[in-house]
Design a protein around this motif. Sequence first.
Motif, PDB file in Angstrom:
ATOM      1  N   GLY A  86       0.805  -1.204   0.000  1.00  0.00           N
ATOM      2  CA  GLY A  86       0.000   0.000   0.000  1.00  0.00           C
ATOM      3  C   GLY A  86       0.842   1.260   0.000  1.00  0.00           C
ATOM      4  O   GLY A  86       0.523   2.241  -0.682  1.00  0.00           O
ATOM      5  N   TYR A  87       1.940   1.242   0.739  1.00  0.00           N
ATOM      6  CA  TYR A  87       2.851   2.389   0.794  1.00  0.00           C
ATOM      7  C   TYR A  87       3.459   2.691  -0.576  1.00  0.00           C
ATOM      8  O   TYR A  87       3.713   3.856  -0.914  1.00  0.00           O
ATOM      9  CB  TYR A  87       3.946   2.099   1.821  1.00  0.00           C
ATOM     10  CG  TYR A  87       5.136   3.007   1.767  1.00  0.00           C
ATOM     11  CD1 TYR A  87       5.084   4.307   2.265  1.00  0.00           C
ATOM     12  CD2 TYR A  87       6.346   2.559   1.220  1.00  0.00           C
ATOM     13  CE1 TYR A  87       6.187   5.135   2.227  1.00  0.00           C
ATOM     14  CE2 TYR A  87       7.456   3.389   1.171  1.00  0.00           C
ATOM     15  CZ  TYR A  87       7.375   4.674   1.673  1.00  0.00           C
ATOM     16  OH  TYR A  87       8.475   5.484   1.625  1.00  0.00           O
ATOM     17  N   LEU A  88       3.657   1.659  -1.400  1.00  0.00           N
ATOM     18  CA  LEU A  88       4.297   1.843  -2.700  1.00  0.00           C
ATOM     19  C   LEU A  88       3.441   2.611  -3.701  1.00  0.00           C
ATOM     20  O   LEU A  88       3.925   2.950  -4.785  1.00  0.00           O
ATOM     21  CB  LEU A  88       4.665   0.491  -3.314  1.00  0.00           C
ATOM     22  CG  LEU A  88       5.872  -0.241  -2.723  1.00  0.00           C
ATOM     23  CD1 LEU A  88       6.146  -1.512  -3.511  1.00  0.00           C
ATOM     24  CD2 LEU A  88       7.106   0.646  -2.711  1.00  0.00           C
ATOM     25  N   HIS A  89       2.192   2.894  -3.384  1.00  0.00           N
ATOM     26  CA  HIS A  89       1.340   3.644  -4.313  1.00  0.00           C
ATOM     27  C   HIS A  89       1.947   5.000  -4.671  1.00  0.00           C
ATOM     28  O   HIS A  89       1.629   5.562  -5.719  1.00  0.00           O
ATOM     29  CB  HIS A  89      -0.057   3.830  -3.719  1.00  0.00           C
ATOM     30  CG  HIS A  89      -0.832   2.556  -3.632  1.00  0.00           C
ATOM     31  ND1 HIS A  89      -2.150   2.501  -3.217  1.00  0.00           N
ATOM     32  CD2 HIS A  89      -0.483   1.263  -3.905  1.00  0.00           C
ATOM     33  CE1 HIS A  89      -2.563   1.241  -3.244  1.00  0.00           C
ATOM     34  NE2 HIS A  89      -1.571   0.488  -3.646  1.00  0.00           N
ATOM     35  N   ASP A  90       2.841   5.514  -3.825  1.00  0.00           N
ATOM     36  CA  ASP A  90       3.493   6.794  -4.098  1.00  0.00           C
ATOM     37  C   ASP A  90       4.900   6.630  -4.659  1.00  0.00           C
ATOM     38  O   ASP A  90       5.634   7.617  -4.803  1.00  0.00           O
ATOM     39  CB  ASP A  90       3.567   7.635  -2.814  1.00  0.00           C
ATOM     40  CG  ASP A  90       2.191   8.056  -2.318  1.00  0.00           C
ATOM     41  OD1 ASP A  90       1.300   8.272  -3.162  1.00  0.00           O
ATOM     42  OD2 ASP A  90       2.001   8.147  -1.084  1.00  0.00           O
ATOM     43  N   ALA A  91       5.305   5.375  -4.970  1.00  0.00           N
ATOM     44  CA  ALA A  91       6.664   5.142  -5.473  1.00  0.00           C
ATOM     45  C   ALA A  91       6.874   5.862  -6.798  1.00  0.00           C
ATOM     46  O   ALA A  91       6.059   5.769  -7.712  1.00  0.00           O
ATOM     47  CB  ALA A  91       6.908   3.641  -5.641  1.00  0.00           C
ATOM     48  N   GLY A  92       7.989   6.569  -6.915  1.00  0.00           N
ATOM     49  CA  GLY A  92       8.243   7.398  -8.084  1.00  0.00           C
ATOM     50  C   GLY A  92       8.710   6.623  -9.302  1.00  0.00           C
ATOM     51  O   GLY A  92       9.152   5.468  -9.219  1.00  0.00           O
ATOM     52  N   HIS A  93       8.640   7.269 -10.445  1.00  0.00           N
ATOM     53  CA  HIS A  93       9.027   6.699 -11.731  1.00  0.00           C
ATOM     54  C   HIS A  93      10.539   6.863 -11.942  1.00  0.00           C
ATOM     55  O   HIS A  93      11.090   7.935 -11.710  1.00  0.00           O
ATOM     56  CB  HIS A  93       8.270   7.407 -12.849  1.00  0.00           C
ATOM     57  CG  HIS A  93       8.715   7.039 -14.229  1.00  0.00           C
ATOM     58  ND1 HIS A  93       8.233   5.931 -14.897  1.00  0.00           N
ATOM     59  CD2 HIS A  93       9.612   7.612 -15.066  1.00  0.00           C
ATOM     60  CE1 HIS A  93       8.793   5.849 -16.088  1.00  0.00           C
ATOM     61  NE2 HIS A  93       9.637   6.871 -16.215  1.00  0.00           N
ATOM     62  N   VAL A  94      11.205   5.795 -12.386  1.00  0.00           N
ATOM     63  CA  VAL A  94      12.620   5.856 -12.749  1.00  0.00           C
ATOM     64  C   VAL A  94      12.788   5.650 -14.252  1.00  0.00           C
ATOM     65  O   VAL A  94      13.467   6.414 -14.922  1.00  0.00           O
ATOM     66  CB  VAL A  94      13.441   4.807 -11.964  1.00  0.00           C
ATOM     67  CG1 VAL A  94      14.912   4.856 -12.380  1.00  0.00           C
ATOM     68  CG2 VAL A  94      13.312   5.046 -10.459  1.00  0.00           C
ATOM     69  N   HIS A  95      12.148   4.616 -14.788  1.00  0.00           N
ATOM     70  CA  HIS A  95      12.211   4.340 -16.230  1.00  0.00           C
ATOM     71  C   HIS A  95      11.021   3.469 -16.594  1.00  0.00           C
ATOM     72  O   HIS A  95      10.336   2.917 -15.725  1.00  0.00           O
ATOM     73  CB  HIS A  95      13.531   3.656 -16.613  1.00  0.00           C
ATOM     74  CG  HIS A  95      13.763   2.352 -15.903  1.00  0.00           C
ATOM     75  ND1 HIS A  95      13.148   1.170 -16.270  1.00  0.00           N
ATOM     76  CD2 HIS A  95      14.555   2.039 -14.837  1.00  0.00           C
ATOM     77  CE1 HIS A  95      13.542   0.197 -15.477  1.00  0.00           C
ATOM     78  NE2 HIS A  95      14.395   0.695 -14.593  1.00  0.00           N
ATOM     79  N   ALA A  96      10.776   3.316 -17.888  1.00  0.00           N
ATOM     80  CA  ALA A  96       9.687   2.459 -18.348  1.00  0.00           C
ATOM     81  C   ALA A  96       9.979   1.008 -17.984  1.00  0.00           C
ATOM     82  O   ALA A  96      11.136   0.573 -18.051  1.00  0.00           O
ATOM     83  CB  ALA A  96       9.519   2.596 -19.856  1.00  0.00           C
ATOM     84  N   PRO A  97       8.973   0.230 -17.570  1.00  0.00           N
ATOM     85  CA  PRO A  97       9.207  -1.173 -17.223  1.00  0.00           C
ATOM     86  C   PRO A  97       9.908  -1.924 -18.353  1.00  0.00           C
ATOM     87  O   PRO A  97       9.520  -1.836 -19.516  1.00  0.00           O
ATOM     88  CB  PRO A  97       7.795  -1.708 -16.981  1.00  0.00           C
ATOM     89  CG  PRO A  97       7.014  -0.516 -16.545  1.00  0.00           C
ATOM     90  CD  PRO A  97       7.569   0.626 -17.350  1.00  0.00           C
ATOM     91  N   GLY A  98      10.981  -2.622 -17.975  1.00  0.00           N
ATOM     92  CA  GLY A  98      11.731  -3.414 -18.938  1.00  0.00           C
ATOM     93  C   GLY A  98      12.791  -2.670 -19.700  1.00  0.00           C
ATOM     94  O   GLY A  98      13.580  -3.276 -20.427  1.00  0.00           O
ATOM     95  N   ALA A  99      12.868  -1.344 -19.544  1.00  0.00           N
ATOM     96  CA  ALA A  99      13.777  -0.549 -20.364  1.00  0.00           C
ATOM     97  C   ALA A  99      15.209  -0.569 -19.866  1.00  0.00           C
ATOM     98  O   ALA A  99      16.146  -0.362 -20.640  1.00  0.00           O
ATOM     99  CB  ALA A  99      13.286   0.899 -20.429  1.00  0.00           C
ATOM    100  N   LEU A 100      15.431  -0.831 -18.582  1.00  0.00           N
ATOM    101  CA  LEU A 100      16.751  -0.640 -17.999  1.00  0.00           C
ATOM    102  C   LEU A 100      16.862  -1.448 -16.721  1.00  0.00           C
ATOM    103  O   LEU A 100      15.870  -1.631 -16.000  1.00  0.00           O
ATOM    104  CB  LEU A 100      16.952   0.853 -17.690  1.00  0.00           C
ATOM    105  CG  LEU A 100      18.313   1.348 -17.207  1.00  0.00           C
ATOM    106  CD1 LEU A 100      19.354   1.166 -18.298  1.00  0.00           C
ATOM    107  CD2 LEU A 100      18.216   2.831 -16.828  1.00  0.00           C
TER     108      LEU A 100
END
Length: 446
Positions: free
Chosen positions: A131-145
């Motif tokens: 539930g806490y991860l709902h605010d997890a930020g974006h680093v890259h597109a899934p699978g890209a890196l």
Amino acid sequence: MFENLQERFDEAARRHGVPGAALAVWADGELTEVATGVLNRNTGVETTADSVFQVGSTTKVWTAALVMQLAEEGLVELDRPVREYLPEFAVADGSEKVITVRHLLTHTGGFDGDLFEDTGRGDDCLDRYVGYLHDAGHVHAPGALFSYCNAGYCVLGALVERMRGTTWHRAMREHLLGPLGATHWALLPEEAVLFRAAAGHVGPEGTVHRTWAMPRSNDPAGASMCLAPRELVRFGRMFIAGGLAEDGTRLLSQETVAAMRTAQVAVPGISEMLGDRWGLGFELFDWGGEVFGHDGGTLGQSTFWRVVPGAGFTIAMSANGAGFMGLLTDVALPMVAEATGLGVPDFPVPAETPEVVELAPYTGRYEGPMLAYEVTETDGALEIVTVPGALMVEVGVPGTTTRFVHHRDHSFVAAEPENGRYETLTFVMEDGRAAYLHNGRALRRA
């Protein structure tokens, strides 16, 4: 085979100021174990071969094995979205719709990975963490890196709990530790007190860190799991045997073992410790023959683990304090080379006359949840200032200023060593300009 090993181990620990360490190795069909020093400088308790250390992120391979057991049973499919099994999983940018189980196993999920939120000691701690991860930020597109992601393995722990109908800790005991025949292990502090348990030692003086247990919600990623090195050797032998424990109990199929050891994603640039590629849980190393394993670290404790299946060889070493790299280079890595004949590579070091390159594409500020990096050009080199995040400040990690010189391509190496190693980092480029600073984790340009 390993002549004067105890003497070499004792001497290396003294030379590098290591409070205590233990090592186990399987070679030529025999187990060899040594230990040195003390587990806790405040108490003086002697380190023995059956002492348990926090193994940190080495735990991730154990969590991966639990997930692969689920896949074998048809309970999960690696290329299906995690939300199909864990509907409450979500991150801030909405990419949970496409993040698969494989993405989490290979650190390619694309969201902030170093989120060590303490969601309590109850059996619901992983549900609350998701539930806490709902605010997890974006680093890259899934699978890209590839970007090392502790949080992803916490989600995998929650997935195991959901599919098994029990806690990650109980699933670990019932599906891996018990069938494997392991005896010297602890998953919780109340279990660790039953053994000789190492304390973390930090700082240049090697003082005992007053906090021992990390948040339980981070256990599937490597918070508090404790093992004697012999148990990591036992685990490594299971993979050498194609998924069979010593007594013949099958923990994983041969096909699953092969899949876990198969490269899924490349790790950008160079590293003094990380593998060149990542499998399903395993780090994979290009040492002139098949080598896999995983390392780990907690607050003042470190673990090294390698498996060389072609030589029937596996080694594990744990220690407390800041001198771990010295033990690694003086003892453990030479043992790998001696027993297997592999060309264990030297760690990167700066050239006497580093190549002069254009530095402007790399300068800027790069941000992650644990650290920010401020990169400027100074006298033909990069000066990098680290700015600790809240967690780093809490555990006493100071900011640093380090000079980096060009190594090769878009990779740089520290001009001066720290604790026996030269730090390395790589810039991931987009349109001729650095988009990420990569040191195992991808930090986006601000």
